[in-house]
Structure formats: C-alpha cells, structure tokens
Write a protein that holds these residues in place. Structure first.
Motif, PDB file in Angstrom:
ATOM      1  N   GLY A 146       0.792  -1.220   0.000  1.00 48.16           N
ATOM      2  CA  GLY A 146       0.000   0.000   0.000  1.00 48.16           C
ATOM      3  C   GLY A 146       0.824   1.270   0.000  1.00 48.16           C
ATOM      4  O   GLY A 146       0.422   2.294  -0.558  1.00 48.16           O
ATOM      5  N   SER A 147       2.010   1.215   0.623  1.00 40.09           N
ATOM      6  CA  SER A 147       2.830   2.426   0.758  1.00 40.09           C
ATOM      7  C   SER A 147       3.915   2.530  -0.297  1.00 40.09           C
ATOM      8  O   SER A 147       4.483   3.613  -0.510  1.00 40.09           O
ATOM      9  N   GLY A 148       4.231   1.417  -0.949  1.00 40.64           N
ATOM     10  CA  GLY A 148       5.328   1.421  -1.910  1.00 40.64           C
ATOM     11  C   GLY A 148       6.688   1.318  -1.253  1.00 40.64           C
ATOM     12  O   GLY A 148       7.714   1.386  -1.933  1.00 40.64           O
ATOM     13  N   LEU A 149       6.714   1.140   0.068  1.00 38.76           N
ATOM     14  CA  LEU A 149       7.978   1.018   0.793  1.00 38.76           C
ATOM     15  C   LEU A 149       8.423  -0.436   0.837  1.00 38.76           C
ATOM     16  O   LEU A 149       7.598  -1.358   0.788  1.00 38.76           O
ATOM     17  N   THR A 150       9.727  -0.639   0.958  1.00 46.31           N
ATOM     18  CA  THR A 150      10.225  -1.996   1.155  1.00 46.31           C
ATOM     19  C   THR A 150       9.954  -2.409   2.600  1.00 46.31           C
ATOM     20  O   THR A 150       9.622  -1.575   3.451  1.00 46.31           O
ATOM     21  N   ALA A 151      10.121  -3.699   2.880  1.00 40.10           N
ATOM     22  CA  ALA A 151       9.905  -4.191   4.239  1.00 40.10           C
ATOM     23  C   ALA A 151      10.833  -3.492   5.230  1.00 40.10           C
ATOM     24  O   ALA A 151      10.425  -3.131   6.340  1.00 40.10           O
ATOM     25  N   ASP A 152      12.084  -3.266   4.825  1.00 39.92           N
ATOM     26  CA  ASP A 152      13.039  -2.574   5.698  1.00 39.92           C
ATOM     27  C   ASP A 152      12.600  -1.128   5.948  1.00 39.92           C
ATOM     28  O   ASP A 152      12.724  -0.613   7.067  1.00 39.92           O
ATOM     29  N   GLN A 153      12.086  -0.483   4.919  1.00 37.84           N
ATOM     30  CA  GLN A 153      11.634   0.907   5.073  1.00 37.84           C
ATOM     31  C   GLN A 153      10.405   0.989   5.970  1.00 37.84           C
ATOM     32  O   GLN A 153      10.265   1.935   6.753  1.00 37.84           O
TER      33      GLN A 153
END
Length: 309
Positions: A183-190
C-alpha cells in the motif's frame, strides 16, 4: 435398542473428501469443483479474499453464477475448499528429519511459508476443527512426530496446536507488513524504519520505561526473528516436560479452559455500564499518572537549573 445415526457431512466437507453427490444438471465437462476452486484461489492470490465472490469466479470461468451453485452451493463451502487446496499436504521431507523437535520445527516453518504464499488464508474465519483431508494430514504429521514421546494424546494435540498457532500468528504479522509495503510502496526494511520512528516519537521513558529501553536497543530494526525464537522456547518447554515424564515426574497439566463469565456474554445493560465506568476510571487514572510524571520531570528540571546557578 436403536443405534444413533452419524451426523451427515456438511456439503463443503463432503466435497473436500470427494463423497458429495455430483450435480444432475448443468455444464458437464466444461465445469467441475476443481476448476471453480482453482479460479477462486487464483483470484485470492492476486487480489485478496475480498476479490472472491461467486459472480467473480463465474466471470473468470465464463459461466453464470447460478451454474456454479450447482457444484458449490455456498460461498462458505468455496472458502473451505480454497483453504484445503492452498494448504496442500505436508512435505514428505518432514518424515526424514531427525527427532520430534526437528520435525515439529520443520512443520512450523512450512506453515509460515504457506501463509506467505497465500496470505488470504488468514482471513478465512475459524469456525471449528477443519475436518478436511489436507488439514487432517497436517495435524496427523504433528501427532506422528510426537509418537515416540511419553506425552499423552491430549498433550500431543496441545503441542500440535501450539505449533499451528505460532505459525498462524507469525503469518498474520508478516501478511500485515506485506500489505503495508504494497500500500505504501515502501520496502519491508523501510516499513520497519518508519515504524521505529513512529514509536520513537510517542513512547517516553517515564510512561513506558521497558518499551523505551527496547526501542533504544533497536529492537524494531533487529534482523532477528522473534517468532522463531518464541517457537524454539515453546519446544524447549515441551522438551523439559518430556524429560520430567522420563524421570518419573508427572506434572499436572491445566484442564480448565480460559472463559469469559457467561454473565458477561448475556449482554446485561447494568453490567456493561459498570464495565465502561471502570474503563473510563482506568483511563482517567492513566492520564493523571501521566500528568504526575510530567510535573515531576519539570520539577526536577527546575531544581537542576536552580542548582546550576
């Protein structure tokens, strides 16, 4: 004396075991329960459980919803069959692992992987024991792993449920993080970094001292798997229990279920009002303690400034 007739299998369970009657009318070779379930699983894997409806599955297959009902008569039955197919059978390689502990840990890992591949399975409501072939095979595999131990049948089932429950809890959390990333377009680390930053903003040492120390230690950015750690410690406990049985100690297992008082479930208005008053009072007490800690902190700062002059 008349023998009691066994209960009739619900249609979904009968379909899973392949003992349900075939439809008498409708498209024959072009349609089957297997094709319907395949299409539903593909929809769920792609877009989540919310994308699955009888109409959507029928459209995917090029038929009308009514034609599906001749094969799968209710959506609940379809969900059960989808879960059964996605779950599959436990890998045969589990039998090659050495000892009950390694086999149970292997089954735990495989179940976590199942939830990663099919996270929609976690949204299917649990309405009782899943009396289907594949679900039974997973339970059987856990019980078989424990067959050489001195555990009773009740205890073996309890351990099997602990493995399944830990795997499901891990799957729920990982599915949530995956959805956050999507949903956010972030990676898991981010996502983890953002979560740590949010905690850092709101968690104070005065109000949540233990949690604050954990944040300062970088727990939310740690690569360690807390779920695997927890599963290993559960198995440590089982091993200690088995060791006690081998030494002739017979620990008394708990036999009472945790249950809400039936009076609470009756929906009594006065009881609900009293419980709400308690919650409000606890909330006010927490707020008062927060103000007290803030006042104390400010008083210390004033004393420190005065001493420095």
């Amino acid at each position: 004396m008349t023998e009691t007739e066994p209960p009739e299998l619900p249609r979904g369970i009968a379909l899973a075991w392949g003992v349900a009657a075939n439809p008498q009318r409708g498209p024959k070779r072009e349609m089957s329960v297997e094709r319907i379930v395949d299409a539903a699983v593909e929809l769920a894997d792609a877009d989540g459980i919310g994308a699955v409806s009888m109409a959507a599955v029928a459209a995917t297959l090029g038929f009308t919803p009514m034609s599906l009902y001749r094969y799968v008569s209710a959506k609940d039955d379809l969900l059960l069959l989808m879960q059964e197919q996605a779950m599959g059978l436990p890998p045969e390689s589990m039998r090659e692992l050495d000892g009950w502990r390694e086999r149970l840990l292997g089954l735990y890992v495989e179940q976590v992987l199942l939830y990663q591949r099919h996270p929609w399975m976690l949204s299917v409501p649990i309405t009782g024991s899943p009396i289907t072939p594949n679900s039974s095979a997973w339970l059987d595999a856990s019980l078989e792993a424990l067959e050489g131990t001195p555990l009773s049948s009740d205890e073996r089932v309890a351990v099997a449920l602990a493995v399944t429950g830990n795997a499901r809890w891990c799957g729920i959390v990982q599915a949530g993080y995956t959805e956050q990333s999507r949903g956010s377009g972030l990676t898991a680390d981010q996502v983890a970094v953002r979560e740590s930053e949010l905690y850092d903003r709101v968690i104070t040492a005065d109000e949540f001292p233990a949690l604050r120390r954990a944040i300062d230690d970088g727990v939310f950015l740690s690569p360690a798997d807390p779920f695997r750690f927890g599963m290993e410690r559960v198995l440590d406990g089982v091993a200690a229990y088995i060791d006690a049985l081998d030494r002739g100690v017979d620990p008394e297992p708990p036999t009472e279920w945790i249950a809400v008082d039936p009076a609470e479930l009756a929906g009594d208005r006065r009881l609900k009002e009293a419980q709400k008053a308690v919650r409000d009072a606890e909330k006010a007490l927490r707020a008062a303690h927060r103000l007290e800690r803030q006042a104390l902190r400010e008083a210390r700062e004033r004393v420190a400034r005065a001493s420095a002059r």
